[in-house]
Write a protein that holds these residues in place. Sequence first.
Motif, mmCIF file in Angstrom:
data_model
loop_
_atom_site.group_PDB
_atom_site.id
_atom_site.type_symbol
_atom_site.label_atom_id
_atom_site.label_comp_id
_atom_site.label_asym_id
_atom_site.label_seq_id
_atom_site.Cartn_x
_atom_site.Cartn_y
_atom_site.Cartn_z
ATOM 1 N N VAL A 32 1.263 -1.451 0.122
ATOM 2 C CA VAL A 32 0.001 -0.092 -0.068
ATOM 3 C C VAL A 32 0.824 0.837 -0.205
ATOM 4 C CG1 VAL A 32 -1.736 1.187 1.737
ATOM 5 C CG2 VAL A 32 -1.970 -1.595 1.607
ATOM 6 N N LEU A 33 0.655 2.350 -1.150
ATOM 7 C CA LEU A 33 1.693 3.033 -1.358
ATOM 8 C C LEU A 33 0.805 4.323 -1.010
ATOM 9 C CD1 LEU A 33 3.789 1.708 -4.699
ATOM 10 C CD2 LEU A 33 4.260 1.023 -2.098
ATOM 11 N N HIS A 34 1.422 4.714 -0.410
ATOM 12 C CA HIS A 34 1.128 6.179 0.616
ATOM 13 C C HIS A 34 0.915 7.666 -0.759
ATOM 14 C CE1 HIS A 34 5.012 8.590 1.220
ATOM 15 N NE2 HIS A 34 5.279 6.747 1.705
ATOM 16 N N GLY A 35 0.139 8.894 -0.355
ATOM 17 C CA GLY A 35 0.591 9.900 -1.687
ATOM 18 C C GLY A 35 1.670 10.492 -1.104
ATOM 19 N N ASN A 36 1.712 12.297 -1.812
ATOM 20 C CA ASN A 36 3.182 12.270 -1.002
ATOM 21 C C ASN A 36 2.829 13.350 -0.181
ATOM 22 O OD1 ASN A 36 5.201 14.358 -1.734
ATOM 23 N ND2 ASN A 36 5.474 14.505 -3.533
ATOM 24 N N ASN A 37 3.427 12.882 0.833
ATOM 25 C CA ASN A 37 3.857 13.490 2.210
ATOM 26 C C ASN A 37 4.844 13.839 2.715
ATOM 27 O OD1 ASN A 37 2.859 13.735 5.042
ATOM 28 N ND2 ASN A 37 0.879 12.462 4.446
ATOM 29 N N PRO A 38 5.371 15.440 2.763
ATOM 30 C CA PRO A 38 6.021 15.906 2.782
ATOM 31 C C PRO A 38 7.112 15.625 4.703
ATOM 32 C CG PRO A 38 5.381 17.410 1.384
ATOM 33 C CD PRO A 38 4.571 16.491 1.407
ATOM 34 N N GLY A 39 5.911 15.234 5.159
ATOM 35 C CA GLY A 39 5.500 14.879 6.783
ATOM 36 C C GLY A 39 6.412 14.221 7.147
ATOM 37 N N ALA A 114 -1.035 -0.772 -4.442
ATOM 38 C CA ALA A 114 -2.100 -0.501 -4.159
ATOM 39 C C ALA A 114 -1.432 1.185 -4.107
ATOM 40 C CB ALA A 114 -4.053 -0.915 -3.907
ATOM 41 N N GLY A 115 -1.586 2.140 -4.649
ATOM 42 C CA GLY A 115 -1.427 3.278 -4.312
ATOM 43 C C GLY A 115 -2.658 4.924 -4.264
ATOM 44 N N LEU A 116 -2.308 5.512 -4.261
ATOM 45 C CA LEU A 116 -3.279 6.218 -3.368
ATOM 46 C C LEU A 116 -2.246 8.406 -4.057
ATOM 47 C CD1 LEU A 116 -5.623 8.724 -3.396
ATOM 48 C CD2 LEU A 116 -4.103 9.330 -0.620
ATOM 49 N N SER A 117 -2.958 8.945 -5.512
ATOM 50 C CA SER A 117 -1.784 9.574 -6.121
ATOM 51 C C SER A 117 -0.568 9.361 -6.545
ATOM 52 C CB SER A 117 -1.973 11.142 -5.353
ATOM 53 O OG SER A 117 -1.734 12.051 -5.472
ATOM 54 N N VAL A 140 -5.161 4.502 -7.893
ATOM 55 C CA VAL A 140 -7.120 5.612 -7.340
ATOM 56 C C VAL A 140 -5.892 6.894 -7.435
ATOM 57 C CG1 VAL A 140 -8.130 6.611 -5.328
ATOM 58 C CG2 VAL A 140 -7.448 4.083 -5.168
ATOM 59 N N ALA A 141 -7.151 8.127 -8.032
ATOM 60 C CA ALA A 141 -6.795 9.102 -8.104
ATOM 61 C C ALA A 141 -4.982 9.437 -8.960
ATOM 62 C CB ALA A 141 -6.748 10.366 -7.307
ATOM 63 N N GLY A 142 -4.650 9.195 -9.418
ATOM 64 C CA GLY A 142 -3.213 8.661 -9.857
ATOM 65 C C GLY A 142 -3.262 7.875 -11.499
ATOM 66 N N GLY A 143 -3.299 8.419 -13.054
ATOM 67 C CA GLY A 143 -2.817 7.799 -14.811
ATOM 68 C C GLY A 143 -1.645 7.442 -14.179
ATOM 69 N N LEU A 144 -1.538 6.262 -15.704
ATOM 70 C CA LEU A 144 -0.678 6.127 -16.185
ATOM 71 C C LEU A 144 0.770 7.582 -16.271
ATOM 72 C CD1 LEU A 144 1.785 3.283 -17.099
ATOM 73 C CD2 LEU A 144 0.701 3.083 -19.580
#
Length: 282
Positions: A32-39, A114-117, A140-144
């Motif tokens: 499970v891959l998170h979205g861009n999160n600089p925190g 699976a991933g978001l953004s 989810v919320a991310g095209g090729l």
Amino acid sequence: MTDVLRVGGRERTFTIRVPVATPAQQMPLVLVLHGNNPGGDGARMMRELTTFDRQTQARGFAIVYPDGVDGSWADGRGVTAADEAGVDDVAFLTALIEWSAEHHGTSPDRNIVAGLSNGAFMAHRLALTASDRVAVLAAVAGGLPAGLADVGPTHAVSALLIHGTADEISPIEGGHSRRRGPNGELRGRTLSLAESADRWRTIDRCAPDPGTTRSTELSSRTDSAAGVGGCRVAAWTVFGGGHSWPGAPTGEWEPTSQEFDAAEEICRFAEPLLIGAAARQL
């Protein structure tokens, strides 16, 4: 508990959960891959945002939440901190699959990413470049990423692509990243939902037409006919959905569909499509 794996001269962290009971067949691993999160707390956010822990436990799947470098993934668009630092996330995630197979007996070739953004873009990249390890992709919320559109994987990969029509950060129609180059140039173009689904159908050698469509007042889903090894592609349009994870707690910042739980639907889609690499070879 956070585990550490050293890849490419970097210590990479991740949290893994493996069912106590070991099934007769090697269990799949869900990355499970998170979205861009600089925190830097993207993995924790994905555990809280989604129901993957519950969904995978019910099905006897192992699950891992990896951490990106500087809260981001080198997804091939060339716009993230990880991309700019020259991080090889394909090597990291592939090594993670191998490590889990060795230490926990998970499958080496029947896995789900699976991933978001930013995580969705990275999921596309891993599925393209490690197709012998990944049986199912969910974005989810991310095209090729357009820069990867001509990459030819060695194996077919089933794909579930989910995108909202009101996503302004990563539009369903595709387009460039908001992060421009040093001279203001456009970068990081991604394909639309329709184009992404078409590319995966082509890769998987499905019938050329999109397939069968089922619509409700809130969404529309099109499922392809089976391709190589029985692989399938599904494109799910969420009407009015923002840059968000369907089924997650509703927030003020993005419209979030409550019609379905994306984690549940990803696991349901994947379960019959966990096909070994030998049957998926192109």
